[in-house]
Design a protein around this motif. Structure first.
Motif, mmCIF file in Angstrom:
data_model
loop_
_atom_site.group_PDB
_atom_site.id
_atom_site.type_symbol
_atom_site.label_atom_id
_atom_site.label_comp_id
_atom_site.label_asym_id
_atom_site.label_seq_id
_atom_site.Cartn_x
_atom_site.Cartn_y
_atom_site.Cartn_z
ATOM 1 N N ARG A 43 10.305 -4.127 -10.386
ATOM 2 C CA ARG A 43 8.890 -3.718 -9.652
ATOM 3 C C ARG A 43 9.005 -4.141 -8.223
ATOM 4 N NH1 ARG A 43 3.466 -2.704 -12.894
ATOM 5 N NH2 ARG A 43 5.035 -2.293 -14.499
ATOM 6 N N GLU A 44 8.878 -2.937 -7.299
ATOM 7 C CA GLU A 44 8.989 -3.505 -5.935
ATOM 8 C C GLU A 44 7.766 -2.872 -5.155
ATOM 9 O OE1 GLU A 44 11.837 -1.960 -3.408
ATOM 10 O OE2 GLU A 44 11.647 0.110 -4.003
ATOM 11 N N PHE A 45 7.415 -3.792 -4.117
ATOM 12 C CA PHE A 45 6.226 -3.500 -3.143
ATOM 13 C C PHE A 45 6.485 -2.110 -2.450
ATOM 14 C CE2 PHE A 45 2.691 -3.840 -0.423
ATOM 15 C CZ PHE A 45 3.147 -3.803 0.610
ATOM 16 N N VAL A 46 5.513 -1.422 -2.393
ATOM 17 C CA VAL A 46 5.676 -0.131 -1.771
ATOM 18 C C VAL A 46 4.642 -0.252 -0.442
ATOM 19 C CG1 VAL A 46 5.622 2.431 -1.626
ATOM 20 C CG2 VAL A 46 6.601 1.380 -3.654
ATOM 21 N N ALA A 47 3.502 -0.319 -0.876
ATOM 22 C CA ALA A 47 2.320 -0.261 0.147
ATOM 23 C C ALA A 47 1.129 -1.062 -0.025
ATOM 24 C CB ALA A 47 2.124 1.121 0.824
ATOM 25 N N ALA A 48 0.318 -1.542 0.742
ATOM 26 C CA ALA A 48 -1.050 -1.884 0.463
ATOM 27 C C ALA A 48 -1.853 -1.789 1.628
ATOM 28 C CB ALA A 48 -1.060 -3.534 -0.021
ATOM 29 N N ILE A 49 -3.105 -1.927 1.136
ATOM 30 C CA ILE A 49 -4.241 -1.754 2.503
ATOM 31 C C ILE A 49 -5.498 -2.535 1.885
ATOM 32 C CG2 ILE A 49 -5.383 0.356 1.214
ATOM 33 C CD1 ILE A 49 -5.548 1.210 4.219
ATOM 34 N N SER A 61 11.845 -0.223 2.804
ATOM 35 C CA SER A 61 12.283 0.872 2.582
ATOM 36 C C SER A 61 11.642 2.030 2.756
ATOM 37 C CB SER A 61 12.810 1.009 1.159
ATOM 38 O OG SER A 61 11.745 0.747 0.271
ATOM 39 N N VAL A 62 10.203 2.111 2.977
ATOM 40 C CA VAL A 62 9.180 3.222 3.060
ATOM 41 C C VAL A 62 8.505 3.253 4.322
ATOM 42 C CG1 VAL A 62 8.788 3.196 0.409
ATOM 43 C CG2 VAL A 62 7.293 2.102 2.173
ATOM 44 N N LYS A 63 8.728 2.301 5.336
ATOM 45 C CA LYS A 63 8.242 2.504 6.603
ATOM 46 C C LYS A 63 8.526 3.485 7.337
ATOM 47 C CE LYS A 63 7.522 -2.578 7.468
ATOM 48 N NZ LYS A 63 8.150 -3.768 8.096
ATOM 49 N N GLY A 64 7.636 4.058 8.241
ATOM 50 C CA GLY A 64 7.822 5.544 8.824
ATOM 51 C C GLY A 64 7.759 6.834 8.149
ATOM 52 N N SER A 83 9.287 12.928 3.887
ATOM 53 C CA SER A 83 10.786 12.762 3.853
ATOM 54 C C SER A 83 11.184 12.129 2.610
ATOM 55 C CB SER A 83 11.077 11.793 5.116
ATOM 56 O OG SER A 83 10.606 12.812 6.304
ATOM 57 N N LEU A 84 10.781 12.381 1.535
ATOM 58 C CA LEU A 84 11.211 11.652 0.319
ATOM 59 C C LEU A 84 12.737 11.827 -0.027
ATOM 60 C CD1 LEU A 84 8.257 12.825 -2.103
ATOM 61 C CD2 LEU A 84 9.005 10.530 -1.602
ATOM 62 N N LYS A 85 13.137 10.616 -0.463
ATOM 63 C CA LYS A 85 14.661 10.549 -0.802
ATOM 64 C C LYS A 85 15.001 10.422 -2.268
ATOM 65 C CE LYS A 85 15.249 8.085 3.427
ATOM 66 N NZ LYS A 85 15.744 6.814 4.059
ATOM 67 N N PRO A 86 16.048 10.856 -2.798
ATOM 68 C CA PRO A 86 16.472 10.443 -4.346
ATOM 69 C C PRO A 86 16.217 9.046 -4.703
ATOM 70 C CG PRO A 86 17.953 12.026 -3.325
ATOM 71 C CD PRO A 86 17.324 11.390 -2.315
ATOM 72 N N GLU A 87 16.538 8.115 -3.688
ATOM 73 C CA GLU A 87 16.179 6.818 -4.013
ATOM 74 C C GLU A 87 14.556 6.224 -3.985
ATOM 75 O OE1 GLU A 87 18.086 7.957 -1.699
ATOM 76 O OE2 GLU A 87 18.109 6.607 0.122
ATOM 77 N N ASP A 88 13.768 7.283 -3.655
ATOM 78 C CA ASP A 88 12.239 6.895 -4.170
ATOM 79 C C ASP A 88 11.974 7.133 -5.544
ATOM 80 O OD1 ASP A 88 11.768 8.378 -0.781
ATOM 81 O OD2 ASP A 88 11.707 6.311 -1.398
ATOM 82 N N THR A 89 12.975 7.778 -6.173
ATOM 83 C CA THR A 89 12.624 7.994 -7.600
ATOM 84 C C THR A 89 12.272 6.904 -8.384
ATOM 85 O OG1 THR A 89 14.015 10.098 -7.515
ATOM 86 C CG2 THR A 89 13.550 9.093 -9.803
ATOM 87 N N ALA A 90 11.122 6.854 -8.848
ATOM 88 C CA ALA A 90 10.593 5.707 -9.665
ATOM 89 C C ALA A 90 9.341 5.989 -10.394
ATOM 90 C CB ALA A 90 10.401 4.624 -8.645
ATOM 91 N N VAL A 91 8.790 4.979 -11.079
ATOM 92 C CA VAL A 91 7.364 5.232 -11.668
ATOM 93 C C VAL A 91 6.596 4.493 -10.653
ATOM 94 C CG1 VAL A 91 5.598 4.425 -13.547
ATOM 95 C CG2 VAL A 91 8.126 5.489 -14.057
ATOM 96 N N TYR A 92 5.712 5.192 -10.032
ATOM 97 C CA TYR A 92 4.641 4.335 -9.143
ATOM 98 C C TYR A 92 3.348 3.950 -9.741
ATOM 99 C CZ TYR A 92 7.521 6.003 -5.269
ATOM 100 O OH TYR A 92 8.502 6.300 -4.331
ATOM 101 N N TYR A 93 2.985 2.702 -9.540
ATOM 102 C CA TYR A 93 2.072 2.214 -10.145
ATOM 103 C C TYR A 93 0.767 1.565 -8.877
ATOM 104 C CZ TYR A 93 5.055 1.243 -14.066
ATOM 105 O OH TYR A 93 5.712 1.571 -15.239
ATOM 106 N N CYS A 94 -0.398 1.930 -9.079
ATOM 107 C CA CYS A 94 -1.389 1.711 -8.184
ATOM 108 C C CYS A 94 -2.037 0.205 -9.014
ATOM 109 C CB CYS A 94 -2.517 2.579 -8.325
ATOM 110 S SG CYS A 94 -4.134 2.265 -7.644
ATOM 111 N N ALA A 95 -2.534 -0.520 -7.885
ATOM 112 C CA ALA A 95 -3.092 -1.994 -8.385
ATOM 113 C C ALA A 95 -4.044 -2.245 -7.481
ATOM 114 C CB ALA A 95 -2.032 -2.969 -8.087
ATOM 115 N N GLN A 96 -5.320 -3.152 -8.120
ATOM 116 C CA GLN A 96 -6.459 -3.463 -7.162
ATOM 117 C C GLN A 96 -6.486 -5.020 -7.177
ATOM 118 O OE1 GLN A 96 -9.926 -1.816 -8.710
ATOM 119 N NE2 GLN A 96 -11.086 -3.310 -8.096
#
Length: 124
Positions: A43-49, A61-64, A83-96
């Protein structure tokens, strides 16, 4: 146990867009994050706020291409994926994050609550 619920996943062609949503629990929110896991990979980090200061953070890998945003009135976090790419294919998880751990919101250990994930598939 608190369970977050993601929505907005699906199948899209390369170059397309999707927007994911996730409602935070009613408990204190320090930050919200998105992670993803592709088959056979960690599992890898995508974004956080951060919730109070609205500061975004992105994985390299997702900047921009991806944008994270939050709506405090709705207690919801969004992930706009362009601008989605095939390598973005994954299960995406939200976390708090409750802000009771290290404060390193780019790491999984910071997060107390997780969603069950939503599948994003990008076809070439």
């Amino acid at each position: 146990q608190v369970q977050l619920v993601e929505s907005g996943g699906g199948l899209v062609q390369a170059g397309g867009s999707l927007r994911l949503s996730c409602a935070a629990s009613g408990r204190s929110v320090y930050a919200m994050g998105w992670f993803r896991q592709a088959p056979g990979k960690d599992r890898e980090f995508v974004a956080a706020i951060t919730w109070t200061y609205n500061s975004p953070y992105y994985g390299d890998s997702v900047k921009g291409r991806f944008t994270i945003a939050r709506d405090t009135a709705k207690n919801t976090v969004y992930l706009q994926m362009n601008s989605l790419k095939p390598e973005d294919t994954a299960v995406y998880y939200c976390a708090q994050s409750l802000g009771t751990n290290s404060g390193r919101i780019t790491t999984m250990d910071e997060y107390a609550y997780w969603g069950q994930g939503t599948q994003v598939t990008v076809s070439s």
